[in-house]
Motif scaffolding. Structure first.
Motif, mmCIF file in Angstrom:
data_model
loop_
_atom_site.group_PDB
_atom_site.id
_atom_site.type_symbol
_atom_site.label_atom_id
_atom_site.label_comp_id
_atom_site.label_asym_id
_atom_site.label_seq_id
_atom_site.Cartn_x
_atom_site.Cartn_y
_atom_site.Cartn_z
ATOM 1 N N ILE A 49 0.837 -1.172 -0.090
ATOM 2 C CA ILE A 49 -0.018 -0.029 -0.101
ATOM 3 C C ILE A 49 1.184 1.163 0.211
ATOM 4 C CG2 ILE A 49 0.137 0.039 2.550
ATOM 5 C CD1 ILE A 49 -3.390 1.207 2.044
ATOM 6 N N GLU A 50 0.419 2.277 -0.681
ATOM 7 C CA GLU A 50 1.239 3.639 -0.645
ATOM 8 C C GLU A 50 1.473 4.020 0.561
ATOM 9 O OE1 GLU A 50 3.705 5.339 -1.991
ATOM 10 O OE2 GLU A 50 2.469 4.750 -3.719
ATOM 11 N N SER A 51 2.879 4.494 0.709
ATOM 12 C CA SER A 51 3.052 5.073 2.130
ATOM 13 C C SER A 51 3.891 6.299 1.669
ATOM 14 C CB SER A 51 3.731 4.046 3.091
ATOM 15 O OG SER A 51 5.005 3.517 2.303
ATOM 16 N N LEU A 52 4.174 6.800 0.613
ATOM 17 C CA LEU A 52 4.931 7.551 0.242
ATOM 18 C C LEU A 52 4.674 9.110 1.026
ATOM 19 C CD1 LEU A 52 7.397 8.854 -1.716
ATOM 20 C CD2 LEU A 52 5.500 9.366 -3.258
ATOM 21 N N PHE A 53 3.673 9.221 1.493
ATOM 22 C CA PHE A 53 3.098 10.633 2.115
ATOM 23 C C PHE A 53 2.988 10.455 3.549
ATOM 24 C CE2 PHE A 53 -0.505 7.905 0.509
ATOM 25 C CZ PHE A 53 -0.912 7.236 1.748
ATOM 26 N N SER A 54 3.517 9.505 4.024
ATOM 27 C CA SER A 54 3.632 9.080 5.575
ATOM 28 C C SER A 54 4.466 10.169 6.244
ATOM 29 C CB SER A 54 3.982 7.887 5.678
ATOM 30 O OG SER A 54 4.212 7.539 7.256
ATOM 31 N N ARG A 55 4.149 10.536 7.332
ATOM 32 C CA ARG A 55 5.100 11.531 8.201
ATOM 33 C C ARG A 55 6.056 10.472 8.982
ATOM 34 N NH1 ARG A 55 0.482 15.676 8.947
ATOM 35 N NH2 ARG A 55 1.366 17.367 7.843
ATOM 36 N N VAL A 95 1.422 10.682 -8.241
ATOM 37 C CA VAL A 95 2.039 11.911 -7.832
ATOM 38 C C VAL A 95 2.015 12.565 -6.590
ATOM 39 C CG1 VAL A 95 2.418 14.170 -8.894
ATOM 40 C CG2 VAL A 95 1.387 12.465 -10.405
ATOM 41 N N PHE A 96 3.232 12.762 -5.939
ATOM 42 C CA PHE A 96 3.279 13.295 -4.474
ATOM 43 C C PHE A 96 3.991 14.881 -4.474
ATOM 44 C CE2 PHE A 96 5.700 13.370 -0.609
ATOM 45 C CZ PHE A 96 4.734 13.440 0.593
ATOM 46 N N GLY A 97 3.360 15.564 -3.849
ATOM 47 C CA GLY A 97 3.975 16.647 -3.516
ATOM 48 C C GLY A 97 3.657 17.273 -2.086
ATOM 49 N N GLY A 98 3.294 16.365 -1.170
ATOM 50 C CA GLY A 98 2.927 16.819 0.102
ATOM 51 C C GLY A 98 4.058 16.840 1.317
ATOM 52 N N CYS A 99 5.214 17.252 0.723
ATOM 53 C CA CYS A 99 6.145 16.947 1.954
ATOM 54 C C CYS A 99 6.174 18.213 2.812
ATOM 55 C CB CYS A 99 7.645 17.418 1.587
ATOM 56 S SG CYS A 99 8.263 15.914 0.587
ATOM 57 N N ASP A 100 6.428 18.048 4.007
ATOM 58 C CA ASP A 100 6.313 19.235 5.275
ATOM 59 C C ASP A 100 7.316 20.269 5.093
ATOM 60 O OD1 ASP A 100 3.800 18.192 6.739
ATOM 61 O OD2 ASP A 100 5.253 16.622 7.352
ATOM 62 N N GLU A 101 7.194 21.479 5.586
ATOM 63 C CA GLU A 101 8.342 22.377 5.733
ATOM 64 C C GLU A 101 9.358 21.903 6.688
ATOM 65 O OE1 GLU A 101 8.811 27.327 6.060
ATOM 66 O OE2 GLU A 101 6.940 26.414 6.373
ATOM 67 N N LEU A 102 10.547 21.924 6.013
ATOM 68 C CA LEU A 102 11.729 21.308 7.038
ATOM 69 C C LEU A 102 12.291 22.281 7.764
ATOM 70 C CD1 LEU A 102 12.954 18.637 4.655
ATOM 71 C CD2 LEU A 102 10.970 18.331 6.038
ATOM 72 N N ASN A 130 10.187 12.699 2.271
ATOM 73 C CA ASN A 130 10.495 11.602 0.920
ATOM 74 C C ASN A 130 10.623 12.698 -0.260
ATOM 75 O OD1 ASN A 130 10.949 9.759 -1.035
ATOM 76 N ND2 ASN A 130 10.111 8.344 0.323
ATOM 77 N N PRO A 131 11.705 12.821 -1.085
ATOM 78 C CA PRO A 131 11.617 13.731 -2.251
ATOM 79 C C PRO A 131 10.908 13.051 -3.429
ATOM 80 C CG PRO A 131 13.864 13.033 -1.773
ATOM 81 C CD PRO A 131 13.086 12.523 -0.829
ATOM 82 N N THR A 132 10.582 11.681 -3.426
ATOM 83 C CA THR A 132 10.098 11.038 -4.667
ATOM 84 C C THR A 132 8.744 11.749 -4.855
ATOM 85 O OG1 THR A 132 11.255 9.006 -4.083
ATOM 86 C CG2 THR A 132 9.031 8.937 -5.352
ATOM 87 N N PHE A 133 8.632 12.324 -6.037
ATOM 88 C CA PHE A 133 7.382 12.929 -6.452
ATOM 89 C C PHE A 133 6.721 12.233 -7.378
ATOM 90 C CE2 PHE A 133 10.493 14.670 -9.630
ATOM 91 C CZ PHE A 133 9.792 14.390 -10.784
ATOM 92 N N LEU A 134 7.105 11.160 -8.033
ATOM 93 C CA LEU A 134 6.493 10.318 -9.042
ATOM 94 C C LEU A 134 6.735 8.885 -8.934
ATOM 95 C CD1 LEU A 134 4.521 10.400 -11.690
ATOM 96 C CD2 LEU A 134 6.772 10.827 -12.923
#
Length: 615
Positions: free
Chosen positions: A267-273, A373-380, A391-395
Motif C-alpha cells: 500500500i502506498e506510504s510515500l506520503f507518511s510522516r 504523484v506526490f507533493g505533500g512534503c512538510d516544511e523542513l 521523501n523527495p520522490t514526486f512520481l
C-alpha cells in the motif's frame, strides 16, 4: 446487526467462517512451531514486547480448539518463562524500559497483549482447559495456566497506576495507552473491582479529539501506525469502554486507504510522516480491520478489500487468531458477498482517480498505468527529522510487473537537497498535477556599524543552511533563487499510456539530474553505463540516458523513458540528498536500478514515460 444491551452495543454476528478460522489456526500453529524451534537464544534475551507477544501466541494456540498445540504439556512452562522475563524487566513503577526509558506508551503495547492473553486464558478456564489439559498429561495445577494467569495478572496490576498517570510523545501513543487502560478496566470489571480513575483518564485523552484529517488520514498519515496502533486501539476502546462513536474514525480511515493498494499487496506510504515513507509497506495488516468493519457494517467495499487481502499471509497469525477469538465479528462470514476475485484488485480498490488532499498525493489509473504523484512534503524548518514528511520522490509509475519506484530531481544549488514540492494543484479530470518549489540562499554583507561588537563574538544563528556566530539576521544580503515547477500529465498519447513530465526552471543557471529508480529484476536497454557515481552521492553503480529513449522490461511489461540529454562533465549524474544528510555522512538514496538524465536549469525540459505490455 447491532442490538443495544445496557447502553453498550452487543454484536449479533452471522455464522462462523470456518474456512477463514481454520486457515488462521493452521497459520498460527506453524508460527508457534517456528517460535519453539528457532535458535534465537530463547526468552532470556527478549525485550518486553517480544516476550509478551510470544506468551500471547502460546496461550492462544494452547487454548484453541483444533490447534495441534491445544493442551500441549510443554507450553505452560514456556509461557511461565515469558512471564518470568516480564517480571525481570518490569521496573519499580511497573513500567518497562526500551529505547524510551520507563515509557508508558511503549509499556502499553505489552499490556494490551497481556490483557488479551488474560481474557483468552480466563475464557479457557471457564471452558475447562485451564489445568485440565495439563492434568490429562500427568501435570498438577502448577503445570497448567493457573500460575501463569496469576503472575501475569500481577504484572498488569503493578503497572496500572503508572499507565493512569503517565504521558506520551507521539499522536498514536495516546490511543495505545487508552486501549491498554480500557482493557485493564474491562479486566477489573470481570473481577468486580473497576477503578473509576481509569475511565476518567481515558476520557481526558479522548477529550483532545482524534487526530483525523478531513480526508480520513490520521495526522501521522502512516499506514504502519494506522494498522499497528491507531485503528486497533480505537476498536479496543470502543469495545472495552463502550465508546462506539470512535468507530466512525476507523471507518473513515479504512475508506480513505482503499484506492492506495497495489497489485502486489503493498500500500502506498510515500506520503507518511513516519518511517514507512522510506520503504514498501505490506498491506496485509489491513485485512482484519477491513474484515471487522465489513462484518459489523455490512459493507461490500470493505468485504471486497478483506477478501482480496486474504491471499497475502498475515505476519503475526497467532495474534490475529487471538483477536479473532476475542472479537466475534472477525470470525464470522461476510454479510455482503465480496464478488468474484481473479487476483487483480477489486474495482473498489482501483478507481480511475484518487486523491488525499491533505497529504498532497494523487493517483491515476489508465491504459494499464498506475501513476502516483506526490507533493505533500512538510516544511523542513527544523531539518529532516522524525515526524515530518520529507521523501523527495514526486512520481511513481507501475505498468504490470515493471515498476518505476522513484522519480526524483536533484539540482546543484547550495547543497539544499532535492526537489520537495511546496505547493500542489491538480486538474483530476485532465489527469494533471502541478508541483512547485522555490529555494533561496544568501551571501551576507558586512554588519552595519551599529551592530558591531568590540569582542567580535556575535549571536550563534541557524540561517537555513548552516549555523555560525555571524548574527545573520542583522546583515544585508545578496540573494540567489531557484524556482522549480513540475507538471505531470497522465493522459498523453493516443492510447493514454504516456505520462508526460515537464520541468520548468527559473532563476539560477545550474545543473540538474533527474533520477529514475526501477524495481530490480528487469532488463535495462538504451542507456550508457554503468558508471560509478561520485563518492558522497547515492553510491554504487548507475546508468545515464544520453540520447533517445531507454527501456526497462520485466517479463512482458516495460516502461520506456526519454528523451536523453548528452552527457556533460558539468552536469554530473548523481543524486545529492543535501547537507542535512551529508554532514552526518547519511543519505536517503533509493535502492534499485538507477538511471539519470542530466541538464541545465534553463527554461523548460519535457520527458515522457510510456508503460507498454509487449505481449
Amino acid at each position: 446487526m447491532i442490538v443495544v444491551k445496557d447502553g453498550i452495543d452487543q454484536p449479533q454476528v452471522s455464522a462462523a467462517d470456518a474456512a477463514f478460522v481454520g486457515g488462521l489456526v493452521q497459520a498460527a500453529d506453524a508460527y508457534v512451531d517456528a517460535l519453539l524451534t528457532a535458535d534465537d537464544g530463547g526468552v532470556a534475551a527478549l525485550p518486553h514486547r517480544a516476550a509478551m507477544s510470544r506468551l500471547l501466541a502460546l496461550a492462544t494456540v494452547y487454548t484453541e480448539p483444533g490447534s495441534a498445540h491445544r493442551g500441549a504439556p510443554g507450553l505452560p512452562a514456556a509461557m511461565a518463562a515469558c512471564v518470568a522475563r516480564l517480571e525481570h524487566l518490569q521496573g519499580p513503577t511497573g513500567l518497562f524500559d526500551g529505547t524510551n526509558l520507563s515509557s508508558p506508551p511503549d509499556s502499553a503495547f505489552t499490556i494490551n497483549d497481556a490483557c488479551m492473553a488474560l481474557e483468552i486464558m480466563d475464557a479457557a478456564k471457564d471452558g475447562g482447559i485451564d489445568d485440565g489439559g495439563a492434568a490429562r498429561d500427568g501435570g498438577g495445577a502448577d503445570g497448567g495456566l493457573a500460575d501463569v494467569r496469576r503472575r501475569l495478572r500481577a504484572v498488569v496490576g503493578r503497572i496500572t497506576d503508572a499507565l493512569v498517570t503517565g504521558g506520551v510523545h507521539t499522536p498514536n501513543h495516546r490511543w495505545e495507552l487508552c486501549a491498554a487502560l480500557a482493557r485493564i478496566h474491562a479486566l477489573q470489571e470481570r473481577e468486580g473491582s473497576p477503578r473509576p480513575e481509569i475511565s476518567e483518564r481515558i476520557g481526558q485523552w479522548l477529550a483532545e479529539g482524534i487526530d483525523q484529517l478531513p480526508d480520513g488520514m490520521y495526522s501521522e498519515r502512516s499506514p504502519l501506525y494506522a494498522t499497528a496502533v491507531t485503528n486497533p486501539s480505537l476498536l479496543a476502546i470502543a469495545d472495552c469502554a463502550g465508546r462506539a462513536e470512535l468507530l466512525e474514525h476507523v471507518r473513515g480511515n479504512l475508506a480513505a486507504f482503499l484506492p492506495w493498494f497495489n497489485a502486489d499487496g503493498s500500500i502506498e506510504s510515500l506520503f507518511s510522516r513516519r518511517q514507512d515513507q522510506w520503504f514498501t509497506f505490506d498491506g496485509e495488516s489491513f485485512q482484519l480491520l477491513y474484515r471487522r468493519m465489513a462484518n459489523q457494517d455490512g459493507r461490500a467495499d470493505f468485504a471486497a478489500a478483506a477478501a482480496w487481502l486474504q491471499q497475502f499471509p498475515l505476519l503475526e497469525p497467532a495474534k490475529a487468531l487471538a483477536r479473532t477469538r476475542l472479537d466475534p465479528w472477525l470470525g464470522s462470514e461476510f454479510p455482503a458477498a465480496p464478488g468474484v476475485l481473479d487476483g487483480g484488485l477489486p474495482p473498489v480498490m482501483a478507481p480511475d482517480r484518487a486523491e488525499l488532499a491533505t497529504c498532497g498525493v494523487h493517483r491515476f489509473r489508465k491504459a494499464g498505468n498506475v501513476v502516483t504523484v506526490f507533493g505533500g512534503c512538510d516544511e523542513l524548518v527544523p531539518g529532516v527529522v522524525s515526524g515530518l514528511s520529507s521523501n523527495p520522490t514526486f512520481l511513481r509509475l507501475a505498468h504490470g510487473d515493471a515498476v518505476l519506484t522513484d522519480v526524483r530531481l536533484s539540482r546543484s544549488f547550495f547543497d539544499l537537497g532535492p526537489f520537495r514540492s511546496q505547493t500542489v494543484s491538480a486538474d483530476p479530470g485532465a489527469g494533471t498535477v502541478r508541483l512547485s518549489e522555490e529555494q533561496r540562499a544568501n551571501f551576507y554583507l558586512p554588519l552595519p556599524p551599529e551592530k558591531h561588537r568590540q569582542d567580535g563574538i556575535y549571536a550563534l544563528v541557524h540561517e537555513g543552511r548552516f549555523s555560525a556566530s555571524m548574527d545573520f539576521g542583522h546583515r544585508p544580503t545578496v540573494e540567489h533563487r531557484l524556482s522549480t515547477a513540475i507538471s505531470v500529465h497522465t493522459g498523453g498519447g493516443a492510447g493514454g499510456d504516456v505520462v508526460e513530465v515537464e520541468l520548468d526552471f527559473g532563476g539560477a543557471d545550474t545543473s540538474f539530474a533527474l533520477e529514475l529508480t526501477f524495481r530490480p529484476g528487469g532488463e535495462l536497454t538504451g542507456v550508457a553505463g554503468p558508471a560509478v557515481v561520485p563518492s558522497g552521492a547515492s553510491g554504487g553503480e548507475a546508468f545515464q540516458l544520453t540520447s533517445g529513449t531507454g527501456s526497462y522490461r520485466v517479463g512482458d511489461d516495460a516502461i520506456e523513458f526519454g528523451p536523453g540529454i548528452p552527457a556533460d562533465p558539468d552536469n554530473p549524474p548523481l543524486y545529492n540528498p543535501g547537507e542535512a544528510y551529508r554532514y552526518l555522512s547519511g543519505t536517503n538514496a533509493t535502492d534499485g536500478v538507477r538511471v539519470y538524465i542530466t541538464g541545465r536549469t534553463r527554461g523548460t525540459h519535457r520527458f515522457t514515460l510510456r508503460g507498454r505490455s509487449l505481449s
